[in-house]
Design a protein around this motif. Structure first.
Motif, PDB file in Angstrom:
ATOM      1  N   LEU A 124       0.865  -1.173   0.000  1.00  0.00           N
ATOM      2  CA  LEU A 124       0.000   0.000   0.000  1.00  0.00           C
ATOM      3  C   LEU A 124       0.908   1.231   0.000  1.00  0.00           C
ATOM      4  O   LEU A 124       1.861   1.310   0.786  1.00  0.00           O
ATOM      5  N   LYS A 126       0.726   5.504  -0.161  1.00  0.00           N
ATOM      6  CA  LYS A 126      -0.208   6.627  -0.055  1.00  0.00           C
ATOM      7  C   LYS A 126       0.526   7.918   0.286  1.00  0.00           C
ATOM      8  O   LYS A 126       1.380   7.953   1.173  1.00  0.00           O
ATOM      9  N   GLN A 135      -5.903   5.582  -1.244  1.00  0.00           N
ATOM     10  CA  GLN A 135      -4.762   4.693  -1.136  1.00  0.00           C
ATOM     11  C   GLN A 135      -4.478   4.071  -2.502  1.00  0.00           C
ATOM     12  O   GLN A 135      -5.388   3.804  -3.283  1.00  0.00           O
ATOM     13  N   HIS A 172     -10.234   3.751  -4.356  1.00  0.00           N
ATOM     14  CA  HIS A 172      -9.368   3.138  -3.366  1.00  0.00           C
ATOM     15  C   HIS A 172      -8.754   1.873  -3.951  1.00  0.00           C
ATOM     16  O   HIS A 172      -9.453   1.047  -4.520  1.00  0.00           O
ATOM     17  N   SER A 174      -5.738  -0.914  -2.477  1.00  0.00           N
ATOM     18  CA  SER A 174      -4.768  -1.157  -1.405  1.00  0.00           C
ATOM     19  C   SER A 174      -4.624  -2.650  -1.130  1.00  0.00           C
ATOM     20  O   SER A 174      -5.270  -3.489  -1.749  1.00  0.00           O
TER      21      SER A 174
END
Length: 350
Positions: A124, A126, A135, A172, A174
């Motif tokens: 992940l 970010k 993310q 998103h 992740s």
């Protein structure tokens, strides 16, 4: 006056009862092969560890990559990936280095693989300055587990934007897991969230593919592959692998998917989110169409008799092409990163 029930009615009733479909989510042969091990990798003072990604090097030495977060910070902004080694899962473990850390980005939830002579680390990724939901997924490769690591020129390989097959916008991406498929292509399965159900977004599993390890990766047109968003339920923390001609995926049952599939959903106000229940395992012939799951792993309470804590982030430690141990993150007040269980004689179900 006496009334008698016709024999045909009795037979019909008995047939109906015997034909009633059993909705029980059963224990998989994978989960039944587990032998509890121990808690490992206590964090230094003022830190906490999370999400162990284990792998052996060519000499048989164990390496673990995982997230480290300061107690006075947040994984959303302050997580880094650290590297430990040991001679066996039991430890003791020795700190090697901080593999990835940044003043501008958080590095979190790594997963490690090897393809031919190349180690592949996905994670992940970010920016500290973006909202929590934004993310993304990064990748790095190396020829040695001690580095040097080279981040993909296509990072983030899966962005927090794009279009799913149903036209929903991905906000998103992740918690990735990487594998080389049976056709020699590369897949990243990951946790996605979309706007398919308006502002109330739910965790689901999607996939992106590439002809090259470092990408570029293209989202599968019919994502998400596994989703219970229409039921208001989440799954996440997927770990996917290809073994003996089948694809498998272990996931965290975050909000009671098992209960819903068994016909006994937990009332929304009573759902305790997170890894407070057993995980699930799915299997598939093509890694795209996934069937009904079974139990994939248990909780720390079930393995050790301890107070229930969040058991999440499954990762398998492989040895000579066979699954040897399952590592699971487990954290509430305990200083350890989690625990491992031995996979003893697993024979996949036909």
């Amino acid at each position: 006056m006496k009334y008698s029930i016709p024999l045909v009615a009795i037979l019909a009733l008995l047939l109906a009862v015997s034909c009633k479909k059993d909705l029980t989510i059963k224990a998989s042969s994978f989960s039944e092969s587990h032998v509890p091990g121990n808690y490992i990798l206590d964090a230094p003072e003022d830190w906490w560890h999370w999400c162990m990604a284990p792998i052996y090097d060519e000499s048989g030495r164990l390496h673990v990559f995982m997230s480290a977060i300061p107690n006075n910070g947040s994984w959303i902004k302050d997580s880094k990936i650290v590297h430990y080694t040991a001679s066996s899962p039991e430890g003791p473990y020795t700190f090697v280095d901080t593999t990835f850390a940044s003043k501008t980005h958080t590095y979190h939830n790594p997963q490690i693989s090897k393809v031919d002579d190349t180690y592949v680390l996905v994670y992940l990724w970010k920016s500290r300055d973006t909202p929590n939901e934004n993310q993304e997924i990064g990748m790095a490769t190396a020829k040695s587990l001690d580095g040097p690591w080279t981040e993909s020129p296509n990072n983030p390989i899966i962005k927090a934007s794009g279009t799913q097959g149903d036209g929903a916008y991905i906000i998103h991406a992740s918690n990735p897991t990487f594998l080389k498929d049976k056709d020699g292509k590369f897949r990243v399965y990951y946790k996605s969230m979309s706007d398919a159900y308006g502002t109330k977004r739910h965790r689901e599993i999607s996939m992106a593919m590439s002809d090259n390890i470092e990408g570029p990766y293209v989202n599968y047109a019919e994502n998400p592959l596994i989703s219970y968003a229409d039921k208001g339920l989440d799954i996440e923390d997927c770990y996917a692998f290809y073994y003996k001609g089948m694809y498998y995926m272990i996931v965290e049952d975050r909000k009671g998917v098992k209960n819903m599939l068994e016909g006994n959903p937990i009332p929304e106000k009573e759902i305790r989110p997170g890894g407070n229940r057993p995980g699930l395992i799915y299997k598939s012939k093509d890694g795209i169409n996934w069937g009904r799951p079974e139990i994939g792993y248990k909780t720390n309470e079930q393995y050790f008799g301890d107070k229930l804590a969040r058991t999440e982030r499954p990762h398998i430690l492989w040895k000579n092409g066979e699954p040897e141990y399952l590592f699971l993150a487990c954290h509430d007040d305990d200083p350890s990163a989690g625990f491992y269980v031995k996979i003893d004689g697993w024979i996949p179900n036909e």
